[in-house]
Scaffold this motif. Structure first.
Motif, PDB file in Angstrom:
ATOM      1  N   UNK A  73       0.800  -1.231   0.000  1.00 21.35           N
ATOM      2  CA  UNK A  73       0.000   0.000   0.000  1.00 21.35           C
ATOM      3  C   UNK A  73       0.831   1.280   0.000  1.00 21.35           C
ATOM      4  N   UNK A  74       1.821   1.438   0.892  1.00 21.45           N
ATOM      5  CA  UNK A  74       2.610   2.683   0.855  1.00 21.45           C
ATOM      6  C   UNK A  74       3.423   2.827  -0.426  1.00 21.45           C
ATOM      7  N   UNK A  75       3.855   1.700  -0.989  1.00 22.87           N
ATOM      8  CA  UNK A  75       4.591   1.764  -2.255  1.00 22.87           C
ATOM      9  C   UNK A  75       3.694   2.300  -3.362  1.00 22.87           C
ATOM     10  N   UNK A  76       2.497   1.766  -3.460  1.00 23.80           N
ATOM     11  CA  UNK A  76       1.554   2.197  -4.500  1.00 23.80           C
ATOM     12  C   UNK A  76       1.229   3.682  -4.326  1.00 23.80           C
ATOM     13  N   UNK A  77       0.955   4.096  -3.094  1.00 24.36           N
ATOM     14  CA  UNK A  77       0.588   5.501  -2.859  1.00 24.36           C
ATOM     15  C   UNK A  77       1.737   6.450  -3.183  1.00 24.36           C
ATOM     16  N   UNK A  78       2.944   6.103  -2.773  1.00 26.34           N
ATOM     17  CA  UNK A  78       4.084   6.979  -3.055  1.00 26.34           C
ATOM     18  C   UNK A  78       4.416   6.965  -4.549  1.00 26.34           C
ATOM     19  N   UNK A  79       4.314   5.808  -5.161  1.00 26.89           N
ATOM     20  CA  UNK A  79       4.520   5.679  -6.599  1.00 26.89           C
ATOM     21  C   UNK A  79       3.523   6.576  -7.336  1.00 26.89           C
ATOM     22  N   UNK A  80       2.257   6.554  -6.927  1.00 27.37           N
ATOM     23  CA  UNK A  80       1.218   7.393  -7.535  1.00 27.37           C
ATOM     24  C   UNK A  80       1.577   8.874  -7.412  1.00 27.37           C
ATOM     25  N   UNK A  81       2.016   9.252  -6.225  1.00 28.63           N
ATOM     26  CA  UNK A  81       2.410  10.636  -5.978  1.00 28.63           C
ATOM     27  C   UNK A  81       3.568  11.050  -6.903  1.00 28.63           C
ATOM     28  N   UNK A  82       4.578  10.199  -6.995  1.00 24.04           N
ATOM     29  CA  UNK A  82       5.743  10.521  -7.824  1.00 24.04           C
ATOM     30  C   UNK A  82       5.382  10.594  -9.307  1.00 24.04           C
ATOM     31  N   UNK A  83       4.450   9.758  -9.735  1.00 31.55           N
ATOM     32  CA  UNK A  83       4.031   9.797 -11.140  1.00 31.55           C
ATOM     33  C   UNK A  83       3.465  11.156 -11.519  1.00 31.55           C
ATOM     34  N   UNK A  84       2.811  11.802 -10.574  1.00 29.73           N
ATOM     35  CA  UNK A  84       2.167  13.080 -10.881  1.00 29.73           C
ATOM     36  C   UNK A  84       3.020  14.297 -10.529  1.00 29.73           C
ATOM     37  N   UNK A  85       4.119  14.084  -9.831  1.00 27.40           N
ATOM     38  CA  UNK A  85       4.938  15.227  -9.420  1.00 27.40           C
ATOM     39  C   UNK A  85       6.324  15.248 -10.047  1.00 27.40           C
ATOM     40  N   UNK A  86       6.670  14.201 -10.797  1.00 23.38           N
ATOM     41  CA  UNK A  86       7.971  14.173 -11.469  1.00 23.38           C
ATOM     42  C   UNK A  86       7.790  13.740 -12.922  1.00 23.38           C
ATOM     43  N   UNK A  87       8.837  13.911 -13.693  1.00 23.82           N
ATOM     44  CA  UNK A  87       8.830  13.449 -15.081  1.00 23.82           C
ATOM     45  C   UNK A  87       9.751  12.254 -15.280  1.00 23.82           C
ATOM     46  N   UNK A  88      10.234  11.686 -14.191  1.00 25.71           N
ATOM     47  CA  UNK A  88      11.113  10.519 -14.296  1.00 25.71           C
ATOM     48  C   UNK A  88      10.359   9.354 -14.938  1.00 25.71           C
ATOM     49  N   UNK A  89      11.076   8.488 -15.653  1.00 25.26           N
ATOM     50  CA  UNK A  89      10.430   7.290 -16.212  1.00 25.26           C
ATOM     51  C   UNK A  89       9.811   6.449 -15.099  1.00 25.26           C
ATOM     52  N   UNK A  90       8.657   5.869 -15.398  1.00 24.21           N
ATOM     53  CA  UNK A  90       7.943   5.150 -14.343  1.00 24.21           C
ATOM     54  C   UNK A  90       8.723   3.956 -13.817  1.00 24.21           C
ATOM     55  N   UNK A  91       9.567   3.345 -14.613  1.00 19.60           N
ATOM     56  CA  UNK A  91      10.381   2.221 -14.129  1.00 19.60           C
ATOM     57  C   UNK A  91      11.367   2.703 -13.064  1.00 19.60           C
ATOM     58  N   UNK A  92      11.952   3.876 -13.256  1.00 13.73           N
ATOM     59  CA  UNK A  92      12.858   4.447 -12.248  1.00 13.73           C
ATOM     60  C   UNK A  92      12.103   4.730 -10.955  1.00 13.73           C
ATOM     61  N   UNK A  93      10.894   5.260 -11.081  1.00 14.25           N
ATOM     62  CA  UNK A  93      10.083   5.548  -9.893  1.00 14.25           C
ATOM     63  C   UNK A  93       9.688   4.255  -9.180  1.00 14.25           C
ATOM     64  N   UNK A  94       9.343   3.239  -9.952  1.00 12.56           N
ATOM     65  CA  UNK A  94       8.970   1.952  -9.362  1.00 12.56           C
ATOM     66  C   UNK A  94      10.125   1.391  -8.543  1.00 12.56           C
ATOM     67  N   UNK A  95      11.326   1.470  -9.085  1.00 18.28           N
ATOM     68  CA  UNK A  95      12.499   0.990  -8.357  1.00 18.28           C
ATOM     69  C   UNK A  95      12.726   1.822  -7.093  1.00 18.28           C
ATOM     70  N   UNK A  96      12.543   3.126  -7.220  1.00 17.94           N
ATOM     71  CA  UNK A  96      12.752   4.037  -6.094  1.00 17.94           C
ATOM     72  C   UNK A  96      11.840   3.714  -4.908  1.00 17.94           C
ATOM     73  N   UNK A  97      10.623   3.276  -5.173  1.00 13.75           N
ATOM     74  CA  UNK A  97       9.689   2.982  -4.082  1.00 13.75           C
ATOM     75  C   UNK A  97       9.713   1.525  -3.647  1.00 13.75           C
ATOM     76  N   UNK A  98      10.578   0.712  -4.251  1.00 12.19           N
ATOM     77  CA  UNK A  98      10.769  -0.644  -3.747  1.00 12.19           C
ATOM     78  C   UNK A  98      10.265  -1.775  -4.606  1.00 12.19           C
ATOM     79  N   UNK A  99       9.704  -1.475  -5.773  1.00 14.37           N
ATOM     80  CA  UNK A  99       9.317  -2.568  -6.669  1.00 14.37           C
ATOM     81  C   UNK A  99      10.578  -3.143  -7.290  1.00 14.37           C
ATOM     82  N   UNK A 100      10.671  -4.454  -7.297  1.00 14.78           N
ATOM     83  CA  UNK A 100      11.840  -5.104  -7.899  1.00 14.78           C
ATOM     84  C   UNK A 100      11.449  -6.001  -9.072  1.00 14.78           C
TER      85      UNK A 100
END
Length: 108
Positions: A56-83
């Motif tokens: 849950x916290x990974x999904x929520x933070x990932x969602x937040x980063x998707x809308x506040x940054x322009x980084x590629x989503x794979x980089x954001x996914x890694x940043x929040x702990x998806x492997x």
């Protein structure tokens, strides 16, 4: 509750949760009763299974980063702990009803 939302580590895993409760993680995965002895009280205390508690916290933070940054989503996914990157889109769609890229387009 095992973590404080302000101090949640996105690298937190089931093993680190077990270790934080002084559970032998080798036995944890080889002895079903150790897992059950940990997971049942955990679910009672948090109202959700361990995996969902970590996700849950990974999904929520990932969602937040998707809308506040322009980084590629794979980089954001890694940043929040998806492997498991093959699983990111499927998991995100399950929780948010759309893919990460659709979510970004809708809310940006």
């Amino acid at each position: 509750v095992i973590y404080n939302n302000n101090k949640f580590s996105f690298n937190c895993t089931i093993i680190s949760l077990a270790q934080s409760r002084k559970i032998n993680f080798f036995k944890f995965f080889t002895n079903l009763s150790d897992y059950t002895n940990f997971s049942i009280p955990f679910k009672k205390a948090t109202g959700m299974p361990i995996y969902q508690y970590l996700l849950n916290p990974r999904i929520e933070h990932f969602s937040y980063l998707l809308t506040t940054t322009d980084k590629p989503y794979i980089d954001l996914a890694y940043e929040v702990g998806f492997r498991d990157f093959a699983n990111v889109t499927r998991t995100f769609r399950k929780y948010k009803g759309c893919t990460p890229l659709e979510y970004r387009k809708k809310l940006k």
